[in-house]
Design a protein around this motif. Structure first.
Motif, PDB file in Angstrom:
ATOM      1  N   PRO A  31       1.843 -15.622  32.595  1.00  0.00           N
ATOM      2  CA  PRO A  31       1.900 -14.158  32.509  1.00  0.00           C
ATOM      3  C   PRO A  31       0.739 -13.602  31.686  1.00  0.00           C
ATOM      4  O   PRO A  31       0.235 -14.267  30.758  1.00  0.00           O
ATOM      5  N   ALA A  32       0.320 -12.403  32.013  1.00  0.00           N
ATOM      6  CA  ALA A  32      -0.786 -11.758  31.290  1.00  0.00           C
ATOM      7  C   ALA A  32      -0.447 -11.677  29.806  1.00  0.00           C
ATOM      8  O   ALA A  32       0.668 -11.347  29.414  1.00  0.00           O
ATOM      9  N   GLY A  33      -1.427 -12.015  28.980  1.00  0.00           N
ATOM     10  CA  GLY A  33      -1.255 -11.945  27.536  1.00  0.00           C
ATOM     11  C   GLY A  33      -0.646 -13.171  26.904  1.00  0.00           C
ATOM     12  O   GLY A  33      -0.551 -13.259  25.673  1.00  0.00           O
ATOM     13  N   VAL A  34      -0.235 -14.141  27.702  1.00  0.00           N
ATOM     14  CA  VAL A  34       0.358 -15.374  27.186  1.00  0.00           C
ATOM     15  C   VAL A  34      -0.698 -16.468  27.220  1.00  0.00           C
ATOM     16  O   VAL A  34      -1.318 -16.715  28.249  1.00  0.00           O
ATOM     17  N   MET A  35      -0.901 -17.121  26.102  1.00  0.00           N
ATOM     18  CA  MET A  35      -1.938 -18.141  25.994  1.00  0.00           C
ATOM     19  C   MET A  35      -1.316 -19.462  25.557  1.00  0.00           C
ATOM     20  O   MET A  35      -0.290 -19.488  24.882  1.00  0.00           O
ATOM     21  N   PRO A  36      -1.942 -20.583  25.926  1.00  0.00           N
ATOM     22  CA  PRO A  36      -1.475 -21.873  25.397  1.00  0.00           C
ATOM     23  C   PRO A  36      -1.514 -21.888  23.876  1.00  0.00           C
ATOM     24  O   PRO A  36      -2.252 -21.126  23.241  1.00  0.00           O
ATOM     25  N   ALA A  37      -0.706 -22.763  23.293  1.00  0.00           N
ATOM     26  CA  ALA A  37      -0.619 -22.830  21.830  1.00  0.00           C
ATOM     27  C   ALA A  37      -1.943 -23.208  21.198  1.00  0.00           C
ATOM     28  O   ALA A  37      -2.265 -22.784  20.091  1.00  0.00           O
ATOM     29  N   ALA A  38      -2.731 -24.012  21.874  1.00  0.00           N
ATOM     30  CA  ALA A  38      -4.049 -24.411  21.375  1.00  0.00           C
ATOM     31  C   ALA A  38      -5.027 -24.371  22.539  1.00  0.00           C
ATOM     32  O   ALA A  38      -4.623 -24.319  23.706  1.00  0.00           O
ATOM     33  N   ALA A  39      -6.298 -24.377  22.214  1.00  0.00           N
ATOM     34  CA  ALA A  39      -7.313 -24.360  23.268  1.00  0.00           C
ATOM     35  C   ALA A  39      -7.132 -25.566  24.184  1.00  0.00           C
ATOM     36  O   ALA A  39      -6.842 -26.683  23.721  1.00  0.00           O
ATOM     37  N   LEU A  40      -7.271 -25.334  25.486  1.00  0.00           N
ATOM     38  CA  LEU A  40      -7.147 -26.440  26.426  1.00  0.00           C
ATOM     39  C   LEU A  40      -8.284 -27.430  26.210  1.00  0.00           C
ATOM     40  O   LEU A  40      -9.424 -27.035  25.948  1.00  0.00           O
ATOM     41  N   PRO A  41      -8.000 -28.715  26.326  1.00  0.00           N
ATOM     42  CA  PRO A  41      -9.078 -29.695  26.195  1.00  0.00           C
ATOM     43  C   PRO A  41     -10.041 -29.597  27.370  1.00  0.00           C
ATOM     44  O   PRO A  41      -9.741 -28.966  28.388  1.00  0.00           O
ATOM     45  N   ASP A  42     -11.184 -30.228  27.223  1.00  0.00           N
ATOM     46  CA  ASP A  42     -12.138 -30.238  28.321  1.00  0.00           C
ATOM     47  C   ASP A  42     -11.503 -30.830  29.563  1.00  0.00           C
ATOM     48  O   ASP A  42     -10.704 -31.774  29.500  1.00  0.00           O
ATOM     49  N   THR A  43     -11.841 -30.256  30.704  1.00  0.00           N
ATOM     50  CA  THR A  43     -11.303 -30.765  31.956  1.00  0.00           C
ATOM     51  C   THR A  43     -12.046 -32.034  32.356  1.00  0.00           C
ATOM     52  O   THR A  43     -12.928 -32.520  31.645  1.00  0.00           O
ATOM     53  N   SER A  44     -11.681 -32.592  33.505  1.00  0.00           N
ATOM     54  CA  SER A  44     -12.268 -33.850  33.949  1.00  0.00           C
ATOM     55  C   SER A  44     -12.355 -33.874  35.463  1.00  0.00           C
ATOM     56  O   SER A  44     -11.891 -32.953  36.139  1.00  0.00           O
ATOM     57  N   ALA A  45     -12.924 -34.955  35.971  1.00  0.00           N
ATOM     58  CA  ALA A  45     -13.001 -35.102  37.419  1.00  0.00           C
ATOM     59  C   ALA A  45     -11.618 -35.173  38.046  1.00  0.00           C
ATOM     60  O   ALA A  45     -11.377 -34.657  39.136  1.00  0.00           O
ATOM     61  N   LEU A  46     -10.663 -35.809  37.353  1.00  0.00           N
ATOM     62  CA  LEU A  46      -9.326 -36.030  37.904  1.00  0.00           C
ATOM     63  C   LEU A  46      -8.416 -34.818  37.812  1.00  0.00           C
ATOM     64  O   LEU A  46      -7.557 -34.617  38.664  1.00  0.00           O
ATOM     65  N   ALA A  47      -8.569 -34.026  36.752  1.00  0.00           N
ATOM     66  CA  ALA A  47      -7.551 -33.053  36.384  1.00  0.00           C
ATOM     67  C   ALA A  47      -7.851 -31.659  36.914  1.00  0.00           C
ATOM     68  O   ALA A  47      -8.986 -31.319  37.230  1.00  0.00           O
ATOM     69  N   GLU A  48      -6.778 -30.853  37.012  1.00  0.00           N
ATOM     70  CA  GLU A  48      -6.851 -29.406  37.224  1.00  0.00           C
ATOM     71  C   GLU A  48      -7.526 -29.023  38.542  1.00  0.00           C
ATOM     72  O   GLU A  48      -8.205 -28.002  38.650  1.00  0.00           O
ATOM     73  N   LEU A  49      -7.317 -29.812  39.585  1.00  0.00           N
ATOM     74  CA  LEU A  49      -7.947 -29.532  40.872  1.00  0.00           C
ATOM     75  C   LEU A  49      -7.424 -28.223  41.456  1.00  0.00           C
ATOM     76  O   LEU A  49      -6.257 -27.863  41.274  1.00  0.00           O
ATOM     77  N   ASP A  50      -8.277 -27.525  42.177  1.00  0.00           N
ATOM     78  CA  ASP A  50      -7.839 -26.386  42.978  1.00  0.00           C
ATOM     79  C   ASP A  50      -7.234 -26.870  44.287  1.00  0.00           C
ATOM     80  O   ASP A  50      -6.279 -26.275  44.794  1.00  0.00           O
ATOM     81  N   VAL A  51      -7.753 -27.963  44.836  1.00  0.00           N
ATOM     82  CA  VAL A  51      -7.262 -28.552  46.080  1.00  0.00           C
ATOM     83  C   VAL A  51      -7.215 -30.062  45.905  1.00  0.00           C
ATOM     84  O   VAL A  51      -8.206 -30.680  45.489  1.00  0.00           O
ATOM     85  N   ALA A  52      -6.074 -30.668  46.212  1.00  0.00           N
ATOM     86  CA  ALA A  52      -5.964 -32.121  46.273  1.00  0.00           C
ATOM     87  C   ALA A  52      -6.088 -32.536  47.737  1.00  0.00           C
ATOM     88  O   ALA A  52      -5.241 -32.179  48.559  1.00  0.00           O
ATOM     89  N   LEU A  53      -7.147 -33.248  48.059  1.00  0.00           N
ATOM     90  CA  LEU A  53      -7.431 -33.661  49.431  1.00  0.00           C
ATOM     91  C   LEU A  53      -7.890 -35.108  49.416  1.00  0.00           C
ATOM     92  O   LEU A  53      -8.879 -35.438  48.745  1.00  0.00           O
ATOM     93  N   HIS A  54      -7.151 -35.955  50.117  1.00  0.00           N
ATOM     94  CA  HIS A  54      -7.592 -37.340  50.227  1.00  0.00           C
ATOM     95  C   HIS A  54      -7.799 -37.709  51.687  1.00  0.00           C
ATOM     96  O   HIS A  54      -6.951 -37.438  52.534  1.00  0.00           O
ATOM     97  N   CYS A  55      -8.946 -38.348  51.947  1.00  0.00           N
ATOM     98  CA  CYS A  55      -9.335 -38.712  53.307  1.00  0.00           C
ATOM     99  C   CYS A  55      -9.462 -40.219  53.445  1.00  0.00           C
ATOM    100  O   CYS A  55      -9.821 -40.929  52.493  1.00  0.00           O
ATOM    101  N   THR A  56      -9.197 -40.713  54.626  1.00  0.00           N
ATOM    102  CA  THR A  56      -9.209 -42.136  54.921  1.00  0.00           C
ATOM    103  C   THR A  56     -10.580 -42.742  54.642  1.00  0.00           C
ATOM    104  O   THR A  56     -11.613 -42.178  55.019  1.00  0.00           O
ATOM    105  N   GLY A  57     -10.583 -43.894  53.967  1.00  0.00           N
ATOM    106  CA  GLY A  57     -11.820 -44.582  53.639  1.00  0.00           C
ATOM    107  C   GLY A  57     -12.459 -44.148  52.347  1.00  0.00           C
ATOM    108  O   GLY A  57     -13.437 -44.759  51.899  1.00  0.00           O
ATOM    109  N   GLN A  58     -11.912 -43.118  51.712  1.00  0.00           N
ATOM    110  CA  GLN A  58     -12.436 -42.626  50.446  1.00  0.00           C
ATOM    111  C   GLN A  58     -11.697 -43.297  49.290  1.00  0.00           C
ATOM    112  O   GLN A  58     -10.562 -43.749  49.424  1.00  0.00           O
ATOM    113  N   ASP A  59     -12.350 -43.309  48.137  1.00  0.00           N
ATOM    114  CA  ASP A  59     -11.795 -43.976  46.956  1.00  0.00           C
ATOM    115  C   ASP A  59     -10.675 -43.141  46.355  1.00  0.00           C
ATOM    116  O   ASP A  59     -10.890 -41.984  45.980  1.00  0.00           O
ATOM    117  N   ARG A  60      -9.492 -43.706  46.259  1.00  0.00           N
ATOM    118  CA  ARG A  60      -8.375 -43.068  45.548  1.00  0.00           C
ATOM    119  C   ARG A  60      -8.589 -43.399  44.068  1.00  0.00           C
ATOM    120  O   ARG A  60      -8.003 -44.326  43.518  1.00  0.00           O
TER     121      ARG A  60
END
Length: 693
Positions: A31-60
């Motif tokens: 909700p607007a005006g509500v923030m996490p208790a502490a600053a979010l840590p740096d993101t990563s390649a694995l985390a916080e995806l907008d789209v999860a898409l896995h295709c055949t032959g690609q590395d899981r």
């Protein structure tokens, strides 16, 4: 260098940032005006995806176990642009990504409605390359970092609300801590609910909630698909995530071979967040369903009373002789629709279950004048007639079984047979033409204005015919069936269609965005019904929720009024042998319908449910049950005493002055006392309906 941005709409903020400059990440939804208790840590390649898409032959590329994490190219998608358009009642935002390695273009669609803290998500992938690409899973929507709000550990402050659902025991919400639900910070499995087949809800309703009790926030989701679906809550690199989507290969045998130039789109999912708990989330979903999902139709504005001759009544054995006294009694009681349920197409010597398919009226049940004359008699009594259909399946003894295999689901070269039925494939134009002929005949020749559209088999993973996989065959069929329903409404916009599948086994908003009513259950024991309907009221709009009232011929006024209270805050589905009821029972039915028509139903299409005693367990025969509806003009409260104490206390924190609305002649009394409404019932298994003074 791309810069972080927010999307704000409906009181929600969606916070986005970038990883390695060009890879978009969805950090939080709150909700607007509500923030996490502490600053979010740096993101990563694995985390916080907008789209999860896995295709055949690609590395899981994750230590994922049973979780849908480590998706590639999901992790490496490159942000291209964001475009926005204003649309009626809100706006639509499309975030565009590409994967240069596989030549895929991905459109991540966010649809918002003004003033509602809910958005609809879907994803479309297009193959712009020269080689096929196999899609193993593709998310519809993702949420992240809901465990970062509040100070304490997630195992202490988060709880998950999961709606279990099955035949005769629908709407059973269970609340778990993360540990109780099977979560571990470093675990290789997730908290999971999924479904396979074209019953969408035989084990779970396609929705859920996760509540942060310390931050007083609740996130929720609703998968809008009439087939296979999956959601999971897990952990990846410290990101507590929700994945929600339609069919995938891992859970549903739904591998997609995306050819050059082709596009593939997910099932839509609604997601949101509110400040508050379960009731607040249901309120937001109620507003969203009305704004975004409800097919405009006078039925859902007027809430007419329906009589159906099946439950605790004729049980699929209709005849003219049996129907006539019921028609007269239903009309006298104030019913406005009269539905002849299963059996009308079968000769009396036949097994009606295994002969479905042709939908021709029985010659032996409606002599001498035939079924159309009986339906006209219903109209002459001032009611609109209806008939039961099960258009998607064919009995193994039906003449339609001789149609080519292309009409039916097949696996491993053989037809799928389930419970004496074959499954029609609505991708086949000949199947749709057959279904059109049936509906045209029922509406035009027989005069039906209501169809109870049932569905009593399940085809599991799907069909192999003209499909890359069983699950993709099912997905094509479920979408073709919805398109067929849309065509029916183009021809008959006033027709009312009820959604039923062994009660509530296909209770989803792909179906309910088109059909007017949802069967809540096939439960025949009226004492268990409150423990079902209250939970289902969190999943279906009250103006769409059909609830049985079926007093028995050997019952009494208490039983009849209990039945009526169970139905009076939703859509009354009256049944029972009304023509044979004791006078005291029939008087309760008539009075309940009178009050419903005069004082309640005009409010239902704008009311929101609330749950003062929570959502019950229908197996608990002692604990009382309560549920309410409220809008800006009125407030109603239903209270049931089961086998427990004679006085029921219902929280009344606003100190509302309640007036007993129904029944007023059975010795029930209610009084305010110390933040409660205290309701005295003189006998077990009684119910009362109150209205704010």
């Amino acid at each position: 260098m791309n810069k972080a941005f927010n999307i704000e709409q409906g009181g929600l903020v969606l916070a986005f940032d970038f990883f390695e400059g060009g890879k978009l990440r969805l950090r939080t939804v709150a909700p607007a005006g509500v923030m996490p208790a502490a600053a979010l840590p740096d993101t990563s390649a694995l985390a916080e995806l907008d789209v999860a898409l896995h295709c055949t032959g690609q590395d899981r590329n994750d230590h994922h176990g049973l979780k849908l994490t480590g998706s590639t190219p999901g992790m490496r998608l490159e942000f291209v642009n964001r475009r926005e358009e204003a649309i009626a009642g809100g706006r639509r935002i499309v975030i565009e990504h590409v994967d240069p390695a596989l030549n895929l273009r991905v459109e991540s669609v966010y649809r918002f409605w003004d003033g509602i803290p809910v958005f609809r998500r879907s994803v479309k992938v297009r193959n712009e390359g020269t080689a096929p690409v196999g899609i193993e899973y593709l998310s519809s929507g993702l949420l992240h970092n809901f465990g970062r709000f509040g100070q304490g550990p997630v195992t202490k402050k988060l709880r998950v609300h999961i709606p279990r659902n099955t035949w005769d025991a629908e709407g059973q919400w269970k609340t778990f801590s993360l540990a109780e639900a099977g979560y571990a910070d470093t675990g290789l499995s997730a908290i999971v609910a999924n479904n396979m087949g074209n019953w969408s809800s035989p084990a779970y309703l396609p929705l859920g909630m996760i509540e942060n009790t310390e931050a007083h926030l609740t996130w929720f989701w609703q998968i809008e698909h009439n087939g296979s679906w999956h959601w999971e809550i897990g952990n990846v690199n410290g990101d507590l995530y929700l994945y929600a989507g339609g069919p995938d290969e891992e859970h549903h045998h739904a591998w997609k071979d995306l050819l050059p130039g082709q596009a593939y789109e997910t099932a839509p999912v609604a997601l949101g967040c509110v400040a508050g708990g379960f009731d607040d989330a249901v309120g937001a979903l109620t507003a969203y369903r009305r704004a975004a999902c409800l097919h405009p139709h006078p039925d859902n504005r007027q809430c007419p009373v329906i009589f159906n001759d099946y439950m605790n009544c004729l049980f699929a054995d209709p005849t003219t002789e049996k129907e006539i006294p019921l028609i007269e009694a239903a009309a006298a009681a104030g019913c406005e629709y009269y539905v002849i349920d299963a059996g009308w197409y079968a000769e009396r010597s036949e097994d009606w279950w295994q002969t479905v398919g042709m939908w021709q009226p029985s010659k032996t049940r409606f002599a001498p004048d035939g079924l159309p004359a009986l339906l006209q008699r219903i109209r002459d009594a001032g009611m609109i007639p209806g008939l039961w259909l099960e258009i998607e399946s064919v009995g193994v003894n039906s003449p339609l079984k001789d149609k080519p295999d292309s009409w039916f689901f097949t696996r491993h070269g053989r037809r799928v047979v389930d419970h004496g039925r074959l499954q029609l494939d609505f991708r086949n134009p000949d199947v749709r033409a057959h279904a059109d002929e049936v509906v045209n005949r029922v509406v035009r020749e027989y005069g039906a204005g209501y169809i109870k559209m049932d569905y009593n088999i399940t085809c599991q993973m799907g069909t192999e015919r003209d499909a890359d996989s069983f699950g993709q065959g099912l997905l094509g069929h479920t979408r073709a069936y919805l398109a067929w329903v849309d065509e029916v409404y183009r021809r008959y916009p006033e027709l009312v269609i009820e959604n039923c599948a062994s009660g509530g086994s296909r209770m989803d908003y792909a179906m309910l965005s088109r059909l007017q009513l949802q069967s809540s259950s096939d439960q025949t024991d009226y004492r268990k019904y409150p423990g079902i309907l209250v939970g289902v009221m969190a999943a279906v709009l009250p103006e769409q929720l059909a609830v049985w009232s079926y007093p028995k011929s050997d019952g009494n006024a208490r039983e009849a009024s209990f039945n009526m209270v169970s139905a009076m805050l939703c859509r009354i589905h009256q049944s029972g042998h009304l023509a044979n009821l004791p006078a005291e029972s029939l008087a309760q039915v008539k009075e309940g319908i009178r009050i419903y028509r005069k004082a309640i139903r005009s409010h239902i299409p704008t009311c929101v449910p609330f749950f003062p005693l929570g959502t019950p367990d229908f197996t608990d025969a002692d604990k009382p049950v309560a549920v309410g509806l409220r809008n800006s003009q009125a407030q109603f409260l239903a209270v049931w005493r089961l086998a427990g104490a004679e006085t029921v206390g219902v929280p009344n924190p606003d100190n509302i002055a309640w007036k007993l609305l129904y029944p007023r002649d059975l010795g029930i009394r209610g009084r305010r006392a110390a933040g409660e409404l205290r309701v005295h019932f003189p006998a077990p298994h009684m119910a009362a309906l109150f209205m704010r003074r």
